[in-house]
Scaffold this active site. Structure first.
Site, PDB file in Angstrom:
ATOM      1  N   GLY A 240       0.760  -1.248   0.000  1.00  0.00           N
ATOM      2  CA  GLY A 240       0.000   0.000   0.000  1.00  0.00           C
ATOM      3  C   GLY A 240       0.786   1.290   0.000  1.00  0.00           C
ATOM      4  O   GLY A 240       0.195   2.365  -0.121  1.00  0.00           O
ATOM      5  N   GLU A 290       4.095  -6.599   1.750  1.00  0.00           N
ATOM      6  CA  GLU A 290       3.593  -7.030   0.435  1.00  0.00           C
ATOM      7  C   GLU A 290       3.525  -5.852  -0.527  1.00  0.00           C
ATOM      8  O   GLU A 290       2.457  -5.479  -0.998  1.00  0.00           O
ATOM      9  CB  GLU A 290       2.189  -7.636   0.609  1.00  0.00           C
ATOM     10  CG  GLU A 290       2.121  -8.783   1.591  1.00  0.00           C
ATOM     11  CD  GLU A 290       0.706  -9.081   2.071  1.00  0.00           C
ATOM     12  OE1 GLU A 290      -0.252  -8.432   1.599  1.00  0.00           O
ATOM     13  OE2 GLU A 290       0.559  -9.960   2.932  1.00  0.00           O
ATOM     14  N   PRO A 291       4.662  -5.240  -0.822  1.00  0.00           N
ATOM     15  CA  PRO A 291       4.623  -4.069  -1.705  1.00  0.00           C
ATOM     16  C   PRO A 291       4.435  -4.464  -3.158  1.00  0.00           C
ATOM     17  O   PRO A 291       5.028  -5.443  -3.624  1.00  0.00           O
ATOM     18  CB  PRO A 291       6.012  -3.456  -1.509  1.00  0.00           C
ATOM     19  CG  PRO A 291       6.890  -4.657  -1.264  1.00  0.00           C
ATOM     20  CD  PRO A 291       6.037  -5.628  -0.473  1.00  0.00           C
ATOM     21  N   GLY A 292       3.603  -3.748  -3.864  1.00  0.00           N
ATOM     22  CA  GLY A 292       3.460  -3.949  -5.300  1.00  0.00           C
ATOM     23  C   GLY A 292       3.849  -2.660  -6.002  1.00  0.00           C
ATOM     24  O   GLY A 292       4.929  -2.527  -6.577  1.00  0.00           O
ATOM     25  N   ARG A 293       2.956  -1.672  -5.891  1.00  0.00           N
ATOM     26  CA  ARG A 293       3.156  -0.396  -6.571  1.00  0.00           C
ATOM     27  C   ARG A 293       4.511   0.247  -6.241  1.00  0.00           C
ATOM     28  O   ARG A 293       5.175   0.796  -7.123  1.00  0.00           O
ATOM     29  CB  ARG A 293       2.022   0.553  -6.151  1.00  0.00           C
ATOM     30  CG  ARG A 293       1.897   1.807  -6.996  1.00  0.00           C
ATOM     31  CD  ARG A 293       0.853   2.755  -6.380  1.00  0.00           C
ATOM     32  NE  ARG A 293      -0.397   2.113  -6.085  1.00  0.00           N
ATOM     33  CZ  ARG A 293      -1.444   2.047  -6.924  1.00  0.00           C
ATOM     34  NH1 ARG A 293      -1.357   2.603  -8.106  1.00  0.00           N
ATOM     35  NH2 ARG A 293      -2.549   1.440  -6.561  1.00  0.00           N
ATOM     36  N   ARG A 329      -5.981   2.799 -15.643  1.00  0.00           N
ATOM     37  CA  ARG A 329      -6.024   3.504 -14.358  1.00  0.00           C
ATOM     38  C   ARG A 329      -6.793   4.833 -14.395  1.00  0.00           C
ATOM     39  O   ARG A 329      -7.575   5.097 -13.478  1.00  0.00           O
ATOM     40  CB  ARG A 329      -4.616   3.737 -13.795  1.00  0.00           C
ATOM     41  CG  ARG A 329      -3.913   2.449 -13.325  1.00  0.00           C
ATOM     42  CD  ARG A 329      -2.645   2.752 -12.551  1.00  0.00           C
ATOM     43  NE  ARG A 329      -2.931   3.433 -11.308  1.00  0.00           N
ATOM     44  CZ  ARG A 329      -2.830   4.720 -11.113  1.00  0.00           C
ATOM     45  NH1 ARG A 329      -2.395   5.514 -12.063  1.00  0.00           N
ATOM     46  NH2 ARG A 329      -3.144   5.236  -9.962  1.00  0.00           N
ATOM     47  N   TYR A 333      -9.801   4.427 -11.801  1.00  0.00           N
ATOM     48  CA  TYR A 333      -9.582   5.026 -10.471  1.00  0.00           C
ATOM     49  C   TYR A 333      -9.357   6.529 -10.524  1.00  0.00           C
ATOM     50  O   TYR A 333      -8.829   7.086  -9.574  1.00  0.00           O
ATOM     51  CB  TYR A 333      -8.303   4.486  -9.825  1.00  0.00           C
ATOM     52  CG  TYR A 333      -8.059   3.023  -9.796  1.00  0.00           C
ATOM     53  CD1 TYR A 333      -8.964   2.144  -9.198  1.00  0.00           C
ATOM     54  CD2 TYR A 333      -6.862   2.512 -10.296  1.00  0.00           C
ATOM     55  CE1 TYR A 333      -8.664   0.792  -9.128  1.00  0.00           C
ATOM     56  CE2 TYR A 333      -6.571   1.167 -10.220  1.00  0.00           C
ATOM     57  CZ  TYR A 333      -7.487   0.309  -9.634  1.00  0.00           C
ATOM     58  OH  TYR A 333      -7.182  -1.021  -9.551  1.00  0.00           O
ATOM     59  N   CYS A 359     -13.712   3.272 -28.332  1.00  0.00           N
ATOM     60  CA  CYS A 359     -15.032   3.889 -28.411  1.00  0.00           C
ATOM     61  C   CYS A 359     -15.708   3.965 -27.057  1.00  0.00           C
ATOM     62  O   CYS A 359     -16.680   3.248 -26.784  1.00  0.00           O
ATOM     63  CB  CYS A 359     -15.888   3.133 -29.420  1.00  0.00           C
ATOM     64  SG  CYS A 359     -15.093   3.113 -31.024  1.00  0.00           S
ATOM     65  N   GLU A 360     -15.156   4.777 -26.167  1.00  0.00           N
ATOM     66  CA  GLU A 360     -15.694   5.021 -24.835  1.00  0.00           C
ATOM     67  C   GLU A 360     -15.333   6.454 -24.458  1.00  0.00           C
ATOM     68  O   GLU A 360     -14.191   6.871 -24.665  1.00  0.00           O
ATOM     69  CB  GLU A 360     -15.025   4.104 -23.783  1.00  0.00           C
ATOM     70  CG  GLU A 360     -15.273   2.628 -23.945  1.00  0.00           C
ATOM     71  CD  GLU A 360     -16.632   2.167 -23.457  1.00  0.00           C
ATOM     72  OE1 GLU A 360     -17.304   2.929 -22.713  1.00  0.00           O
ATOM     73  OE2 GLU A 360     -17.031   1.057 -23.837  1.00  0.00           O
TER      74      GLU A 360
HETATM   75  C1  LIG Z   1      -2.857  -5.503  -3.957  1.00  0.00           C
HETATM   76  C2  LIG Z   1      -2.320  -6.055  -2.685  1.00  0.00           C
HETATM   77  C3  LIG Z   1      -1.050  -5.692  -2.238  1.00  0.00           C
HETATM   78  C4  LIG Z   1      -0.185  -4.679  -2.946  1.00  0.00           C
HETATM   79  O1  LIG Z   1      -0.679  -3.382  -2.878  1.00  0.00           O
HETATM   80  P1  LIG Z   1       0.211  -2.151  -3.392  1.00  0.00           P
HETATM   81  O2  LIG Z   1      -0.627  -0.971  -3.141  1.00  0.00           O
HETATM   82  O3  LIG Z   1       0.487  -2.368  -4.834  1.00  0.00           O
HETATM   83  O4  LIG Z   1       1.457  -2.145  -2.571  1.00  0.00           O
HETATM   84  C5  LIG Z   1      -0.577  -6.279  -1.091  1.00  0.00           C
HETATM   85  N1  LIG Z   1      -1.331  -7.186  -0.390  1.00  0.00           N
HETATM   86  C6  LIG Z   1      -2.561  -7.551  -0.796  1.00  0.00           C
HETATM   87  C7  LIG Z   1      -3.316  -8.537  -0.009  1.00  0.00           C
HETATM   88  C8  LIG Z   1      -3.100  -6.994  -1.952  1.00  0.00           C
HETATM   89  O5  LIG Z   1      -4.324  -7.355  -2.342  1.00  0.00           O
END
Ligand SMILES: *Cc1c(COP(=O)(O)O)cnc(C)c1O
Length: 434
Positions: A240, A290-293, A329, A333, A359-360
């Site tokens: 997050g 659990e970093p993604g972004r 995105r 969002y 076409c949106e």
């Molecule tokens: C999507 C998600 C993440 C990653 O979120 P980011 O905002 O990309 O860091 C981590 N844990 C869980 C359970 C998620 O669903």
């Protein structure tokens, strides 16, 4: 967190040492381009910031699941947070270890549970008691014991867009804070599960520290109680951490954004660590993130070429060859992406809407934005498109998926070729009415 691997050099935008003008000419547009060194750097910064506690990084695969991106993170030592059996398959194909994977998501199927158990998943992060009862049943049938954690919903307002806020009681995610002790007590009686941890994740693109602190302070005592009662070994605080979307190029590699507006100022990773580590250290548990972004968001751009300039009575539209099917995105969002020409601007600018060919009405990348001038035929970059970009792309309007390219120093490598119409049609043609 800035886009320090993207910069102008000799009048054109570069990713690391690769000239994006010639890359766009060679590989065509739309094209996703990722910087390998930015990904490594962000992983390293986070790892460093947590050095004083026992921790593990579980990269959230859903943010960008290209096999080469996963491979690069396997090489850095990352674990993975997955949300489907398909993502587990990707991790394994990339050389990752299921024993370093956590499995999130509210709707795991029997097939997914069986697959994860067979591969030896580190832990299922369950989102309901019903799910744990089902995991117990499947594990029993397979003669296995399933490692399980509950996701707790701490009822904290993440103060982010409502579609990416997950930690409030009204969201579908996790078990209510008030019911969590009972959930563990009941699960501890099941024969085929082993309680291994506790997890939470309050939302995505958080740009202030306060919700993280509030959640960690609220949930840490619970984690300790569960450790003492059931011997759990980890506490995952989710992902997050937000990134810079506005003025991303200028924000640079340093951790200061003093010139940003308060609500656009991203959380720096050192502030994040300084805020949560003292509380987490006290728990004596292994801490998972659990970093993604944070890892991939600013490591990628979407290159697209301007096709037409259309001057309407109310607005000027620049129509480009990427659409909402390539990067959703903004439509989904209200996400912001900076837009820059690949040829360094001469200083002229004008107020335009940048729109795609789909076409949106929602198919736009910006509206009424003052942008440096670029003309039809010229390529531009949508910045900060490395997370939740390609992974959400679709074939809507029968548009093939874009090419993905990974830049590492002076080398650019296609890590997923542009899809062709033959690829799209193959399975339908073999199943077509005769
Ligand atoms: C999507 C998600 C993440 C990653 O979120 P980011 O905002 O990309 O860091 C981590 N844990 C869980 C359970 C998620 O669903």
């Amino acid at each position: 967190m800035g886009m320090h691997s993207f910069h102008y050099q000799n009048g054109s935008l570069h990713c690391e040492d690769v000239d994006l003008v010639s890359l766009a000419d060679t590989h065509g547009t739309p094209a996703y381009v990722y910087s390998a060194n930015t990904i490594r750097d962000h992983y390293g910064r986070l790892d460093q910031a947590l050095a004083e506690i026992d921790h593990g990084i579980e990269y959230a695969v859903k943010a960008n699941s290209n096999l080469s991106v996963l491979k690069l993170l396997v090489e850095e030592g990352s674990g993975f947070d997955i949300v489907s059996g398909g993502e587990l398959r990707r991790v394994i194909e990339a050389g990752g270890d299921a024993g370093k994977c956590t499995f999130a998501g509210v709707g795991k199927t029997r097939e997914e549970i069986e697959y994860a158990l067979a591969e030896g998943i580190y832990c299922f992060n369950a989102e309901s008691e019903e799910e744990v009862v089902f995991i117990d049943k499947v594990a029993g049938e397979m003669g296995k014991v399933a490692p399980v954690a509950f996701r707790v919903n701490p009822n904290v307002d993440a103060k982010t867009h409502k579609y990416i806020s997950t930690g409030k009681s009204e969201n579908k995610f996790g078990v209510d804070f008030a019911s969590i002790d009972d959930a563990y007590a009941r699960a501890s009686k099941l024969a085929n599960v082993r309680l291994r941890g506790l997890q939470m994740h309050i939302g995505s693109q958080l740009t202030s520290l306060q919700p993280f602190i509030e959640a960690v302070e609220k949930v840490a005592p619970l984690a300790v109680r569960l450790k003492d009662t059931y011997g759990i070994e980890f506490f995952s605080i989710g992902g997050g951490v937000g990134i810079v979307y506005d003025s991303a190029l200028e924000s640079g590699p340093t951790e200061w954004w003093s010139d940003q507006d308060e609500d656009q100022r991203p959380l720096t990773i050192s502030q994040y660590a300084a805020g949560v580590v003292p509380v987490l250290k006290e728990t004596g548990l292994k801490i998972l993130l659990e970093p993604g972004r944070y890892i991939v968001g600013n490591a990628g751009v979407l290159l697209t070429r301007c096709l037409y300039e259309k001057k309407g009575s109310a607005k000027t539209f620049r129509i480009v060859d990427a659409g909402m099917n390539d990067l959703i995105r903004p439509a989904l969002y209200e996400g912001h992406h900076d837009i820059v020409p690949l040829r360094e601007s001469t200083g002229e600018s004008s107020m335009v809407d940048v729109v795609g060919p789909v076409c949106e009405t929602g198919d736009f990348f910006c509206q009424d934005r003052e942008l440096p001038d670029f003309a039809p035929g010229e390529a531009i970059a949508l910045l900060s498109a490395g997370a939740y970009g390609f992974v959400m792309a679709s074939n809507y309007n029968s548009r093939p998926l874009p090419v993905e390219i990974l830049v590492d120093g002076g080398e650019a490598r296609v890590i997923r070729p542009r899809q062709t119409m033959d690829d799209i049609l193959a399975s339908e043609k073999s199943a077509m009415l005769s």
